[in-house]
Design a protein around this motif. Structure first.
Motif, PDB file in Angstrom:
ATOM      1  N   GLY B 205      67.325 129.874 -39.680  1.00 25.98           N
ATOM      2  CA  GLY B 205      67.741 129.221 -40.920  1.00 25.98           C
ATOM      3  C   GLY B 205      68.614 128.016 -40.628  1.00 25.98           C
ATOM      4  N   PHE B 206      69.554 128.201 -39.712  1.00 21.39           N
ATOM      5  CA  PHE B 206      70.444 127.110 -39.323  1.00 21.39           C
ATOM      6  C   PHE B 206      69.650 125.978 -38.684  1.00 21.39           C
ATOM      7  CE2 PHE B 206      73.034 125.010 -36.079  1.00 21.39           C
ATOM      8  CZ  PHE B 206      74.146 124.639 -36.805  1.00 21.39           C
ATOM      9  N   ALA B 207      68.763 126.347 -37.768  1.00 19.93           N
ATOM     10  CA  ALA B 207      67.964 125.341 -37.064  1.00 19.93           C
ATOM     11  C   ALA B 207      67.155 124.499 -38.061  1.00 19.93           C
ATOM     12  CB  ALA B 207      67.032 126.012 -36.054  1.00 19.93           C
ATOM     13  N   ARG B 208      66.586 125.175 -39.027  1.00 25.03           N
ATOM     14  CA  ARG B 208      65.749 124.476 -40.004  1.00 25.03           C
ATOM     15  C   ARG B 208      66.601 123.568 -40.900  1.00 25.03           C
ATOM     16  NH1 ARG B 208      61.075 125.155 -43.433  1.00 25.03           N
ATOM     17  NH2 ARG B 208      60.242 126.981 -42.415  1.00 25.03           N
ATOM     18  N   GLU B 209      67.756 124.087 -41.308  1.00 23.89           N
ATOM     19  CA  GLU B 209      68.565 123.369 -42.290  1.00 23.89           C
ATOM     20  C   GLU B 209      69.333 122.205 -41.672  1.00 23.89           C
ATOM     21  OE1 GLU B 209      72.436 124.229 -45.111  1.00 23.89           O
ATOM     22  OE2 GLU B 209      71.346 125.920 -44.274  1.00 23.89           O
ATOM     23  N   VAL B 210      69.895 122.421 -40.488  1.00 29.78           N
ATOM     24  CA  VAL B 210      70.871 121.473 -39.959  1.00 29.78           C
ATOM     25  C   VAL B 210      70.308 120.514 -38.913  1.00 29.78           C
ATOM     26  CG1 VAL B 210      73.128 121.280 -38.827  1.00 29.78           C
ATOM     27  CG2 VAL B 210      72.697 123.145 -40.429  1.00 29.78           C
ATOM     28  N   SER B 211      69.315 120.948 -38.153  1.00 31.78           N
ATOM     29  CA  SER B 211      68.963 120.115 -37.000  1.00 31.78           C
ATOM     30  C   SER B 211      68.117 118.914 -37.378  1.00 31.78           C
ATOM     31  CB  SER B 211      68.270 120.954 -35.929  1.00 31.78           C
ATOM     32  OG  SER B 211      67.191 121.642 -36.472  1.00 31.78           O
ATOM     33  N   ASP B 212      68.316 117.863 -36.580  1.00 30.20           N
ATOM     34  CA  ASP B 212      67.446 116.700 -36.695  1.00 30.20           C
ATOM     35  C   ASP B 212      66.157 116.959 -35.950  1.00 30.20           C
ATOM     36  OD1 ASP B 212      69.254 114.722 -38.004  1.00 30.20           O
ATOM     37  OD2 ASP B 212      70.477 115.196 -36.253  1.00 30.20           O
ATOM     38  N   ARG B 213      66.309 117.740 -34.876  1.00 30.49           N
ATOM     39  CA  ARG B 213      65.146 117.970 -34.022  1.00 30.49           C
ATOM     40  C   ARG B 213      65.250 119.378 -33.456  1.00 30.49           C
ATOM     41  NH1 ARG B 213      64.063 115.188 -29.005  1.00 30.49           N
ATOM     42  NH2 ARG B 213      66.241 114.548 -29.140  1.00 30.49           N
ATOM     43  N   VAL B 214      64.109 119.992 -33.251  1.00 28.28           N
ATOM     44  CA  VAL B 214      64.068 121.336 -32.685  1.00 28.28           C
ATOM     45  C   VAL B 214      63.264 121.282 -31.387  1.00 28.28           C
ATOM     46  CG1 VAL B 214      63.299 123.720 -33.019  1.00 28.28           C
ATOM     47  CG2 VAL B 214      64.230 122.419 -34.958  1.00 28.28           C
ATOM     48  N   LEU B 215      63.824 121.879 -30.330  1.00 28.64           N
ATOM     49  CA  LEU B 215      63.067 122.015 -29.090  1.00 28.64           C
ATOM     50  C   LEU B 215      62.641 123.471 -28.976  1.00 28.64           C
ATOM     51  CD1 LEU B 215      65.324 120.130 -26.477  1.00 28.64           C
ATOM     52  CD2 LEU B 215      63.638 119.174 -28.041  1.00 28.64           C
ATOM     53  N   PHE B 216      61.380 123.709 -28.763  1.00 31.57           N
ATOM     54  CA  PHE B 216      60.944 125.081 -28.521  1.00 31.57           C
ATOM     55  C   PHE B 216      60.707 125.257 -27.029  1.00 31.57           C
ATOM     56  CE2 PHE B 216      57.478 128.088 -27.728  1.00 31.57           C
ATOM     57  CZ  PHE B 216      58.077 129.240 -28.207  1.00 31.57           C
ATOM     58  N   MET B 217      61.437 126.211 -26.450  1.00 36.40           N
ATOM     59  CA  MET B 217      61.288 126.457 -25.009  1.00 36.40           C
ATOM     60  C   MET B 217      60.629 127.798 -24.759  1.00 36.40           C
ATOM     61  SD  MET B 217      64.729 125.075 -23.106  1.00 36.40           S
ATOM     62  CE  MET B 217      64.148 125.580 -21.491  1.00 36.40           C
ATOM     63  N   ALA B 218      59.799 127.835 -23.732  1.00 33.17           N
ATOM     64  CA  ALA B 218      59.226 129.092 -23.255  1.00 33.17           C
ATOM     65  C   ALA B 218      58.904 128.927 -21.776  1.00 33.17           C
ATOM     66  CB  ALA B 218      57.977 129.451 -24.045  1.00 33.17           C
ATOM     67  N   GLU B 219      59.084 129.963 -21.031  1.00 27.24           N
ATOM     68  CA  GLU B 219      58.736 129.973 -19.601  1.00 27.24           C
ATOM     69  C   GLU B 219      59.316 128.788 -18.843  1.00 27.24           C
ATOM     70  OE1 GLU B 219      54.531 130.214 -19.541  1.00 27.24           O
ATOM     71  OE2 GLU B 219      54.534 132.060 -20.735  1.00 27.24           O
ATOM     72  N   GLY B 220      60.543 128.417 -19.159  1.00 29.25           N
ATOM     73  CA  GLY B 220      61.225 127.388 -18.386  1.00 29.25           C
ATOM     74  C   GLY B 220      60.792 125.969 -18.689  1.00 29.25           C
ATOM     75  N   GLY B 221      60.133 125.766 -19.808  1.00 29.74           N
ATOM     76  CA  GLY B 221      59.732 124.409 -20.154  1.00 29.74           C
ATOM     77  C   GLY B 221      59.847 124.180 -21.651  1.00 29.74           C
ATOM     78  N   ILE B 222      59.876 122.900 -22.037  1.00 25.15           N
ATOM     79  CA  ILE B 222      59.848 122.595 -23.468  1.00 25.15           C
ATOM     80  C   ILE B 222      58.381 122.534 -23.886  1.00 25.15           C
ATOM     81  CG2 ILE B 222      60.390 120.890 -25.247  1.00 25.15           C
ATOM     82  CD1 ILE B 222      62.818 120.076 -23.528  1.00 25.15           C
ATOM     83  N   MET B 223      57.993 123.492 -24.720  1.00 27.18           N
ATOM     84  CA  MET B 223      56.585 123.601 -25.093  1.00 27.18           C
ATOM     85  C   MET B 223      56.258 122.661 -26.231  1.00 27.18           C
ATOM     86  SD  MET B 223      55.064 125.972 -23.271  1.00 27.18           S
ATOM     87  CE  MET B 223      55.904 126.339 -21.747  1.00 27.18           C
TER      88      MET B 223
END
Lengths: 229, 248
Positions: B205-223
């Motif tokens: 909820g916070f990420a959606r409301e406040v962030s300008d940008r979201v990085l999704f990480m998995a397995e040691g990388g930005i997916m």
């Protein structure tokens, strides 16, 4: 076995010896704390040479009896120094303090190390993240907390050091056991005299424990149990 | 770039991090812009926290480059302590100094690092405590506070150095649910004031409301990365879709 006689005859001598016991203990513990802290920080430093020096020091001191250390300091070392400086003399008081402080220092180094290791890593990380250099982090954040963790073991070592002064009677330090030996040599009141000596130690250690309990209580602060890892 | 904030504050180039033989970060490239709020999300073990901890070098990187305000912090000649003075960090476990009062916790770094006199630091501390709503707790010890209060103090402590970047490492993960809100509110205010923030979080909820940008990480990388709308409403990567299906 005349306790009354011993009490009146020996007490002044024993009190005099007690003074020396207390004096040597206090000075040696103070120096020992300093040595212990330095050795502990050396043993935990990144420098392999400092680490090795501290490691050998702790190993040798803990691995040899204090009586032998006292003989080396009092009889052995002056002999070597006199080869270069023939007028060199070392009195029993100085030799006693040197022996007791290097001895306590080795044990205290390990006690401090245990205390430092007991401080959670997050404390260091928080301090470093604020920009504090390594040394300041140690002095301002880690050591104060480590000291608190170390108190029970520290008190234990202080007690041992106070009692270990009796070993120094063997190099002629006129502490309480030495005084007692002199007195029984004349009076043959072994039982009463040594019972008195034991009581003097007991009183001294009891005072030490009262003081340490007080300090421990003062240093106590609320510590919240951390949840999770 | 989705954000209209264009002055580069942090640049990460080909960041690799190994723990022993285990590669936790497998070549990360990222830029964070001034005033931007970037949330890093992803499953546990994806390297989010390690990535964040590399940004102020709490974690030594194995290879790659991190540039902050034109200082290459991977360069041995750069004084990392100076760089860290401008980067506040907030930890999952708060890590307040338990032997100091709340006020002393906040004053310690500015005074020790000679950024402020004792008096200035005290004023600053009281100001910050008012801001996080804890003025009356200035003389309390951390152990006397709730988790939410401790974390707000931790934020105040980090702000005392007047940083222009704030890193948050799962700041609400150790909190009881009813205390999450008070911490997020402080963070929202901070974001509104234009602080550059990198937030590793599970609070979608916070990420959606406040962030300008979201990085999704998995397995040691930005997916995948993008605006919250892109990531949450229209994720492209299969891993992102899968993750969001599980957490939302």
């Amino acid at each position: 076995m005349d306790f009354g006689r011993v009490l009146s005859e020996a007490t002044p001598m024993l009190l005099e010896g007690l003074k020396l016991t207390i004096g040597v203990s206090l000075i040696a513990i103070a120096i020992g704390i300093l040595i212990g802290l330095i050795m502990c920080l050396m043993k935990m430093s990144g420098n392999i040479i400092l680490r090795a020096i501290a490691g050998v020091y702790i190993w040798v001191i803990r691995g040899t009896p204090m009586l032998v250390q006292a003989f080396i300091v009092f009889f052995g070392v002056p002999q070597v120094i006199q080869l270069f400086a023939p007028s060199f003399r070392l009195d029993a008081f100085t030799a006693g303090i040197i022996t007791l402080s290097i001895n306590a220092g080795a044990y205290l180094a390990e006690i401090f190390r245990g205390g430092i290791l007991a401080v959670p890593k997050g404390q260091t990380e928080a301090a470093r993240s604020l920009g504090l250099p390594k040394g300041k982090t140690m002095m301002k954040v880690v050591l104060p907390q480590a000291l608190k963790f170390s108190i029970p073991a520290l008190v234990n070592q202080f007690i041992i050091s106070v009692k270990d002064t009796s070993i120094l009677s063997a190099i002629g330090l006129a502490e309480i056991v030495n005084k007692a030996k002199t007195y029984v040599g004349k009076s043959y009141e072994f039982f009463a005299t040594y019972i008195f000596v034991a009581l003097f130690y007991l009183a001294l250690i009891s005072i030490l424990m009262v003081i340490s309990n007080y300090i421990e209580k003062k240093l106590k602060y609320e510590e919240k149990k951390k949840s999770g890892k | 770039m989705a954000s209209d904030k264009t002055k580069e504050k942090i640049r990460v180039e080909n960041l690799h991090k190994y723990f022993d033989k285990n590669e936790v970060l497998k070549g990360i490239d990222a830029s964070i812009y001034e005033g931007e709020v970037v949330c890093v999300i992803g499953p546990s073990g994806s390297g989010k926290s390690t990535f964040l901890r590399c940004l102020n070098k709490l974690e030594e990187l194995t290879s790659g480059k991190i540039v902050i305000d034109n200082y290459d912090i991977t360069d041995k000649k750069v004084d990392i302590n100076k760089v860290r003075e401008n980067i506040g960090m907030v930890f999952q476990q708060f890590n307040l100094f338990p032997n100091m009062t709340v006020k002393k916790n906040i004053m310690m770094a500015p005074v020790e690092l000679k950024k402020m006199t004792k008096q200035e630091a005290e004023e600053k501390a009281m100001q910050l405590l008012a801001r996080v709503g804890l003025s009356e707790k200035s003389e309390a010890f951390p152990g006397e506070l709730s988790g939410g209060q401790q974390q707000r103090v931790a934020i105040a402590r980090a702000l005392a150095m007047n940083p222009d970047i704030m890193l948050f490492d799962e700041p609400t993960s150790a909190l009881d649910p009813e205390m999450v809100g008070e911490v997020l509110d402080v963070m929202k205010e901070l974001a509104a004031e234009g602080m550059t923030m990198v937030v590793v979080t599970h609070e979608m909820g916070f990420a959606r409301e406040v962030s300008d940008r979201v990085l999704f990480m998995a397995e040691g990388g930005i997916m995948e990365e993008g605006t919250p709308e892109q990531i949450f409403d229209n994720p492209q990567n299969e891993r992102t879709q899968d993750f969001l299906r599980k957490v939302l």
